[in-house]
Motif scaffolding. Structure first.
Motif, PDB file in Angstrom:
ATOM      1  N   LEU A   1       7.959  -2.780  12.103  1.00  0.00           N
ATOM      2  CA  LEU A   1       7.052  -1.450  12.140  1.00  0.00           C
ATOM      3  C   LEU A   1       7.742  -0.805  13.382  1.00  0.00           C
ATOM      4  CD1 LEU A   1       3.599  -2.722  11.378  1.00  0.00           C
ATOM      5  CD2 LEU A   1       5.216  -1.310  10.006  1.00  0.00           C
ATOM      6  N   CYS A   2       8.739  -1.261  14.205  1.00  0.00           N
ATOM      7  CA  CYS A   2       9.244  -0.541  15.371  1.00  0.00           C
ATOM      8  C   CYS A   2      10.592   0.156  14.999  1.00  0.00           C
ATOM      9  CB  CYS A   2       9.702  -1.326  16.548  1.00  0.00           C
ATOM     10  SG  CYS A   2       8.326  -2.015  17.412  1.00  0.00           S
ATOM     11  N   VAL A   3      11.028  -0.051  13.640  1.00  0.00           N
ATOM     12  CA  VAL A   3      12.384   0.450  13.120  1.00  0.00           C
ATOM     13  C   VAL A   3      11.915   1.958  12.815  1.00  0.00           C
ATOM     14  CG1 VAL A   3      14.051   0.348  11.335  1.00  0.00           C
ATOM     15  CG2 VAL A   3      13.394  -1.801  12.625  1.00  0.00           C
ATOM     16  N   PRO A   4      11.098   2.105  11.766  1.00  0.00           N
ATOM     17  CA  PRO A   4      10.642   3.636  11.368  1.00  0.00           C
ATOM     18  C   PRO A   4      10.730   4.649  12.221  1.00  0.00           C
ATOM     19  CG  PRO A   4       9.548   2.265   9.889  1.00  0.00           C
ATOM     20  CD  PRO A   4      10.195   1.326  11.219  1.00  0.00           C
ATOM     21  N   PRO A   5       9.943   4.567  13.444  1.00  0.00           N
ATOM     22  CA  PRO A   5       9.847   5.434  14.725  1.00  0.00           C
ATOM     23  C   PRO A   5      11.214   5.932  15.183  1.00  0.00           C
ATOM     24  CG  PRO A   5       8.076   3.905  14.890  1.00  0.00           C
ATOM     25  CD  PRO A   5       9.004   3.181  13.703  1.00  0.00           C
ATOM     26  N   MET A   6      11.965   4.796  15.388  1.00  0.00           N
ATOM     27  CA  MET A   6      13.437   5.021  15.987  1.00  0.00           C
ATOM     28  C   MET A   6      14.249   5.654  14.875  1.00  0.00           C
ATOM     29  SD  MET A   6      13.975   1.657  18.254  1.00  0.00           S
ATOM     30  CE  MET A   6      15.588   1.923  18.169  1.00  0.00           C
ATOM     31  N   ALA A   7      14.277   5.487  13.820  1.00  0.00           N
ATOM     32  CA  ALA A   7      15.307   5.979  12.879  1.00  0.00           C
ATOM     33  C   ALA A   7      14.801   7.411  12.221  1.00  0.00           C
ATOM     34  CB  ALA A   7      15.545   4.809  11.548  1.00  0.00           C
ATOM     35  N   PHE A   8      13.659   7.299  11.858  1.00  0.00           N
ATOM     36  CA  PHE A   8      12.741   8.651  11.229  1.00  0.00           C
ATOM     37  C   PHE A   8      11.893   9.244  12.156  1.00  0.00           C
ATOM     38  CE2 PHE A   8      14.307   5.556   7.888  1.00  0.00           C
ATOM     39  CZ  PHE A   8      15.427   6.092   7.601  1.00  0.00           C
ATOM     40  N   PRO A   9      11.899   9.528  13.357  1.00  0.00           N
ATOM     41  CA  PRO A   9      10.653  10.169  14.133  1.00  0.00           C
ATOM     42  C   PRO A   9      10.202  11.385  13.457  1.00  0.00           C
ATOM     43  CG  PRO A   9      12.792  10.483  15.198  1.00  0.00           C
ATOM     44  CD  PRO A   9      13.159   9.954  14.060  1.00  0.00           C
ATOM     45  N   ASP A  10       8.994  11.404  13.131  1.00  0.00           N
ATOM     46  CA  ASP A  10       8.353  12.614  12.739  1.00  0.00           C
ATOM     47  C   ASP A  10       8.240  13.744  14.109  1.00  0.00           C
ATOM     48  OD1 ASP A  10       7.883  11.412  10.185  1.00  0.00           O
ATOM     49  OD2 ASP A  10       6.109  10.606  10.531  1.00  0.00           O
ATOM     50  N   GLU A  11       7.925  13.116  15.017  1.00  0.00           N
ATOM     51  CA  GLU A  11       7.753  13.756  16.146  1.00  0.00           C
ATOM     52  C   GLU A  11       8.712  12.863  17.119  1.00  0.00           C
ATOM     53  OE1 GLU A  11       3.577  12.025  18.401  1.00  0.00           O
ATOM     54  OE2 GLU A  11       3.207  13.239  16.373  1.00  0.00           O
ATOM     55  N   PRO A  12       9.190  14.014  18.237  1.00  0.00           N
ATOM     56  CA  PRO A  12      10.018  13.254  19.380  1.00  0.00           C
ATOM     57  C   PRO A  12       9.128  12.259  20.234  1.00  0.00           C
ATOM     58  CG  PRO A  12      10.005  15.599  19.170  1.00  0.00           C
ATOM     59  CD  PRO A  12       8.895  15.206  18.164  1.00  0.00           C
ATOM     60  N   ILE A  13       9.814  11.118  20.199  1.00  0.00           N
ATOM     61  CA  ILE A  13       8.913  10.181  20.881  1.00  0.00           C
ATOM     62  C   ILE A  13       9.653   9.945  22.177  1.00  0.00           C
ATOM     63  CG2 ILE A  13       8.432   8.636  18.985  1.00  0.00           C
ATOM     64  CD1 ILE A  13      10.645   6.927  19.261  1.00  0.00           C
ATOM     65  N   GLY A  14      10.867  10.420  22.592  1.00  0.00           N
ATOM     66  CA  GLY A  14      11.273  10.384  23.927  1.00  0.00           C
ATOM     67  C   GLY A  14      12.101   9.248  24.113  1.00  0.00           C
ATOM     68  N   ALA A  15      12.779   9.172  25.141  1.00  0.00           N
ATOM     69  CA  ALA A  15      13.737   7.997  25.323  1.00  0.00           C
ATOM     70  C   ALA A  15      13.038   6.706  25.756  1.00  0.00           C
ATOM     71  CB  ALA A  15      14.724   8.307  26.359  1.00  0.00           C
ATOM     72  N   GLY A  16      11.669   7.142  26.305  1.00  0.00           N
ATOM     73  CA  GLY A  16      10.856   5.628  26.623  1.00  0.00           C
ATOM     74  C   GLY A  16      10.377   5.124  25.555  1.00  0.00           C
TER      75      GLY A  16
END
Length: 125
Positions: A74-89
């Motif tokens: 479940l950590c893969v989609p936010p990294m690959a397809f961010p709906d909103e910018p999650i930032g480097a952190g």
């Protein structure tokens, strides 16, 4: 309880479960992700506890590994397809969870395949 690598891997699985639960409790993920990660974290912690207590060691470790793997996936989609910018952190956190989950699974791999030792026959035909 097992060899040193398995103990470290089991502890790492437990720490990752606590981190996953804490992360979804303090952030605002979608409701489905919230429920899945929280459920997987609780199941993983319970399974690691059963493994550490010596109860159904092999099935408990399998449950812990599957729970941790689902959380890491479940950590893969936010990294690959961010709906909103999650930032480097955020990206670093997700990458760290994925890498540490893989490391923990590699460390406990011996616990996943160990069966009961079979008696060896010393009889010569």
């Amino acid at each position: 309880m097992g060899d040193r690598g398995a103990v470290i891997g089991g502890g790492l699985l437990g720490i990752l479960a606590v981190a996953g639960a804490a992360t979804v409790l303090v952030s605002s993920p979608p409701p489905a992700v919230f429920a899945i990660v929280l459920l997987c974290s609780v199941v993983t912690l319970g399974a690691v506890g059963m493994w550490a207590a010596g109860r159904s060691r092999r099935p408990a470790m399998w449950v812990a590994v599957v729970g941790a793997a689902v959380t890491a996936l479940l950590c893969v989609p936010p990294m690959a397809f961010p709906d909103e910018p999650i930032g480097a952190g955020g990206r670093l956190y997700f990458a760290l969870v994925i890498v540490l989950t893989i490391v923990a699974i590699v460390l406990v791999r011996g616990e996943l395949s160990r069966g009961t030792p079979q008696a060896r026959s010393t009889r010569v035909a």
